[in-house]
Design a protein around this motif. Structure first.
Motif, PDB file in Angstrom:
ATOM      1  N   UNK A 148      55.112  36.342 -29.397  1.00 25.09           N
ATOM      2  CA  UNK A 148      54.189  35.207 -29.355  1.00 25.09           C
ATOM      3  C   UNK A 148      52.810  35.639 -28.861  1.00 25.09           C
ATOM      4  N   UNK A 149      52.777  36.491 -27.838  1.00 22.39           N
ATOM      5  CA  UNK A 149      51.498  36.980 -27.322  1.00 22.39           C
ATOM      6  C   UNK A 149      50.740  37.769 -28.390  1.00 22.39           C
ATOM      7  N   UNK A 150      51.454  38.567 -29.156  1.00 19.84           N
ATOM      8  CA  UNK A 150      50.799  39.328 -30.229  1.00 19.84           C
ATOM      9  C   UNK A 150      50.236  38.402 -31.300  1.00 19.84           C
ATOM     10  N   UNK A 151      50.971  37.342 -31.614  1.00 21.25           N
ATOM     11  CA  UNK A 151      50.492  36.390 -32.614  1.00 21.25           C
ATOM     12  C   UNK A 151      49.273  35.621 -32.096  1.00 21.25           C
ATOM     13  N   UNK A 152      49.276  35.300 -30.805  1.00 17.55           N
ATOM     14  CA  UNK A 152      48.109  34.645 -30.206  1.00 17.55           C
ATOM     15  C   UNK A 152      46.901  35.570 -30.283  1.00 17.55           C
ATOM     16  N   UNK A 153      47.100  36.865 -29.956  1.00 14.52           N
ATOM     17  CA  UNK A 153      45.997  37.832 -30.020  1.00 14.52           C
ATOM     18  C   UNK A 153      45.439  37.928 -31.436  1.00 14.52           C
ATOM     19  N   UNK A 154      46.327  37.916 -32.444  1.00 16.59           N
ATOM     20  CA  UNK A 154      45.860  37.988 -33.835  1.00 16.59           C
ATOM     21  C   UNK A 154      45.037  36.754 -34.199  1.00 16.59           C
ATOM     22  N   UNK A 206      46.492  39.892 -18.899  1.00 20.96           N
ATOM     23  CA  UNK A 206      47.846  40.024 -18.384  1.00 20.96           C
ATOM     24  C   UNK A 206      48.554  38.683 -18.445  1.00 20.96           C
ATOM     25  N   UNK A 207      49.894  38.735 -18.559  1.00 16.40           N
ATOM     26  CA  UNK A 207      50.651  37.501 -18.647  1.00 16.40           C
ATOM     27  C   UNK A 207      50.227  36.710 -19.877  1.00 16.40           C
ATOM     28  N   UNK A 208      49.898  35.450 -19.646  1.00 20.06           N
ATOM     29  CA  UNK A 208      49.478  34.588 -20.763  1.00 20.06           C
ATOM     30  C   UNK A 208      47.998  34.251 -20.666  1.00 20.06           C
ATOM     31  N   UNK A 209      47.192  35.134 -20.085  1.00 17.79           N
ATOM     32  CA  UNK A 209      45.768  34.898 -19.897  1.00 17.79           C
ATOM     33  C   UNK A 209      44.952  35.779 -20.858  1.00 17.79           C
ATOM     34  N   UNK A 210      44.037  35.145 -21.577  1.00 18.54           N
ATOM     35  CA  UNK A 210      43.122  35.838 -22.472  1.00 18.54           C
ATOM     36  C   UNK A 210      41.694  35.414 -22.107  1.00 18.54           C
ATOM     37  N   UNK A 211      40.754  36.309 -22.385  1.00 19.69           N
ATOM     38  CA  UNK A 211      39.355  36.018 -22.083  1.00 19.69           C
ATOM     39  C   UNK A 211      38.527  36.330 -23.322  1.00 19.69           C
ATOM     40  N   UNK A 212      37.623  35.411 -23.661  1.00 15.75           N
ATOM     41  CA  UNK A 212      36.733  35.582 -24.813  1.00 15.75           C
ATOM     42  C   UNK A 212      35.290  35.571 -24.313  1.00 15.75           C
TER      43      UNK A 212
END
Length: 672
Positions: A394-400, A416-422
């Motif tokens: 799921x994390x990889x799909x979110x990154x895509x 890390x974990x479920x945190x992403x930064x844009x």
């Protein structure tokens, strides 16, 4: 190989190679031995003719026969085709000793007969001269084995000296003693020659051993090595260098080729490029210490080689070659792992922070950018229900999906974990960042299919806009505070950072410090709310309620204390203090009145909760039946098997259990 303690010269104490070399020296050059035998035989014949003594003829024949046999023995030795072994050396030494002893004894017998059987001075001169000459020549041949030389002196010169003394003439006796002195000196010379020869053999053997060890070490080095002499010609080349340059079977390598010829062979073999070859030649011919790295393609694969050049004091250069391809690849992988998230391939926190810091320092100060801190909602439930492998997918799909939505100048990372930064660059107005945040929330909230499972999650986003001279850390901190407010607002939304958020966070931080100090200094108070039995009209239980009278803030509500204490991890210590204080206070009340203590979910589910309760009852002296433990519905439904066991043990100990705020949680009508 043993190279020490060679002062002794017997075959048992010296190395086999030296012993065989000493025996081999006995059989060198058979021509002089044959010539000596002919001369001695001729002399014996002449004395027989001159004196007419019949016994001299057998002596002459014996000398000629033994001399011929010895010459034949030396000839047979020279015709051997294999190197002399230690066992063969023992055999040949014994044969040489026997032949030499018989020949010396023949000469001694001849002198004895001539000196005592006649008064002819010419015959006497021939016999003694030939015998002394043989002994002197034999010492030069047998210096390698002094024992044989001494035995020949004894057998040849012993009868001659004895006969001279028996003859009785003063001059003959004097000649006998002069011969004795000569033989003593000859013995010392023989021993000295033997010592010199053995030392020379030892030095040669030691040099061969060192050369062999050097050759072994050289050819077993993990690195390639070649050495060019002062004349610029190849002097040394180990196997590893030849293997790395793929010139192992090239015979030209062994002929002392020049630097340029050597490099040309490597270029022709395809292991280095012409450009790299020119650089290598220039470094060697400069006669300066240097180190370079060449990157070429050999057999369709990139290869990195490290070349180290070290000039020698007497001229020439040593070249060390190391294949660093794997090391460079490993360093590249380690560097990539240090800067990128291994799961999604996105930059990690450190890489993102460094890149954003660089952009903020070097970018256009007037241009505005936005930092969006993205946190996935309900991701933990996916991990708990479907497992971590599905969570990783799921994390990889979110990154895509995040990559697809961003422009080339934008930047996305996983913290890390479920945190992403844009990081959204060149934002004209805040609405641009809001529009991107809304699109991210909508896109990430769309359904995912993972291993035939339909998965739905959400996203909350905190947004911080860049300001002049703002740092990456400060921008991340602002976005994090905005994210906290977005999650508090109900999730699935976004929120911009405002200055009052920082004030709220600061106020909370100060409150946390005060709370920690209050617990250490026991600034809390416990109030007791009585519960009246409606039938009897008497107080049956008093519920312990926490109160905090802050010296500055005044009375602080438990609703503000408990959530912060839970976030800080202080709730267990605080609950322990309340439990003990309430039990001690209850002992002062009438026996029919009990005390009720609320247990938070964290406090109740600690593994030593039963021990804590028993300890509080023990130090206070309160009977267990006067303690009532109140737990919430969430505590009851969490980890049900363990909860059941804990409740059973508390009940067995005599404590009463009650459910706090029943009907407001899972059992509420709105939830049902």
């Amino acid at each position: 190989m043993q190279l020490a303690d060679h002062s002794r010269t017997n075959s048992k104490s010296m190395s086999p190679s030296i012993y065989t070399a000493l025996v081999d020296s006995l059989f060198e050059n058979p021509i002089p031995m044959l010539a000596g035998a002919i001369c001695a035989g001729s002399g014996a014949v002449m004395t027989a003719i001159k004196t007419g003594i019949p016994l001299l003829w057998p002596c002459a024949g014996l000398i000629i026969l033994v001399g011929a046999l010895r010459a034949l023995q030396l000839s047979r030795y020279e015709k051997r085709e294999t190197p002399l072994t230690p066992d063969e050396a023992v055999h040949w030494e014994r044969n040489y000793m026997i032949g030499g002893s018989l020949y010396a004894a023949s000469l001694g017998l001849w002198c004895w007969v001539v000196l005592l059987g006649s008064d002819d001075p010419v015959a006497h001169m021939l016999g003694t001269a030939v015998t002394v000459a043989y002994i002197a020549a034999g010492a030069g041949r047998t210096y390698g084995r002094p024992r044989i030389a001494q035995l020949q002196v004894l057998l040849a010169c012993g009868p001659m000296a004895t006969a001279l003394i028996i003859h009785g003439n003063f001059y003959y006796i004097g000649f006998a003693f002069l011969n004795l002195l000569f033989f003593i000196g000859l013995r010392r010379i023989t021993l000295r020659l033997h010592e010199v020869y053995v030392k020379a053999l030892l030095a040669s053997e030691r040099a061969a051993s060192i050369a062999g060890q050097f050759d072994t070490a050289l050819n077993n080095m993990p690195n390639g090595l070649c050495m060019f002499g002062p004349d610029g010609r190849l002097a040394v080349l180990n196997n590893r260098f030849a293997e790395m340059m793929e010139i192992t079977g090239n015979l030209a390598v062994r002929s002392g080729i020049s630097v340029r010829e050597m490099v040309s062979l490597c270029v022709n073999a395809g292991t280095t490029s012409a450009a790299s070859g020119m650089t290598i030649v220039a470094e060697i011919e400069s006669l300066k210490a240097a180190e370079i790295t060449t990157i070429d393609h050999a057999h369709d694969a990139e290869r990195a080689l490290s070349w180290k050049f070290q000039p020698m004091p007497g001229g020439g250069t040593v070249v060390l070659l190391e294949d660093i391809t794997e090391r460079r690849n490993s360093e590249a992988r380690i560097s990539h792992m240090a800067r990128f998230d291994e799961l999604t391939g996105l930059p990690n926190r450190m890489s993102f922070r460094n890149e954003i810091g660089r952009l903020l320092r070097t970018g256009d100060k007037a241009a505005m950018s936005a930092l969006l801190f993205v946190d996935l909602d309900q991701f933990k439930q996916v991990n708990d229900t479907l497992g971590h492998p599905c969570g990783d997918q799921l994390l990889c799909m979110v990154a895509d999906r995040l990559r697809e939505m961003l422009r080339t100048e934008d930047f996305v990372a996983r913290f890390g974990g479920d945190e992403f930064v844009v990081f959204q660059r060149n934002v004209k107005v805040n609405h641009d960042a809001a529009d991107l945040a809304m699109r991210i929330v909508e896109r990430l909230s769309e359904r995912y299919e993972i291993n035939n499972h339909q998965v739905e999650i959400g996203a909350s986003i905190g947004i911080a806009m860049t300001e002049p001279d703002v740092s990456a850390d400060h921008l991340l901190k602002n976005a994090d505070m905005a994210l906290y407010r977005a999650k508090a607002a109900g999730r699935g939304t976004f929120c911009f950072f405002r200055d009052e958020m920082a004030q709220t966070v600061e106020a909370r931080r100060v409150l946390e410090l005060d709370l920690r100090k209050a617990l250490a200094d026991e600034e809390f108070e416990i109030y007791y709310q009585p519960l009246v039995n409606l039938k009897s009209g008497r107080i049956s239980t008093c519920e312990a309620l926490l109160r905090w009278n802050h010296p500055v803030r005044g009375r602080v509500s438990p609703a503000d204390i408990i959530p912060i204490a839970e976030d800080m991890g202080l709730i267990v210590d605080l609950g322990r203090w309340i439990l003990r204080k309430a039990c001690i206070e209850c002992t002062k009340w009438p026996e029919q009145v009990s005390v009720a203590v609320n247990f938070s979910s964290q406090q109740f589910h600690q593994r030593d909760v039963l021990s804590e309760v028993r300890y509080a009852l023990e130090i206070s002296g309160l009977p267990a039946n006067r303690l009532e433990i109140e737990i919430t519905e969430s505590s009851l439904l969490r980890n049900t098997q363990w909860t059941h066991d804990a409740l059973s043990q508390l009940h067995a100990a005599g404590c009463r259990i009650s459910l706090d705020d029943f009907g407001t949680g899972y059992s509420s009508l709105s939830y049902l």
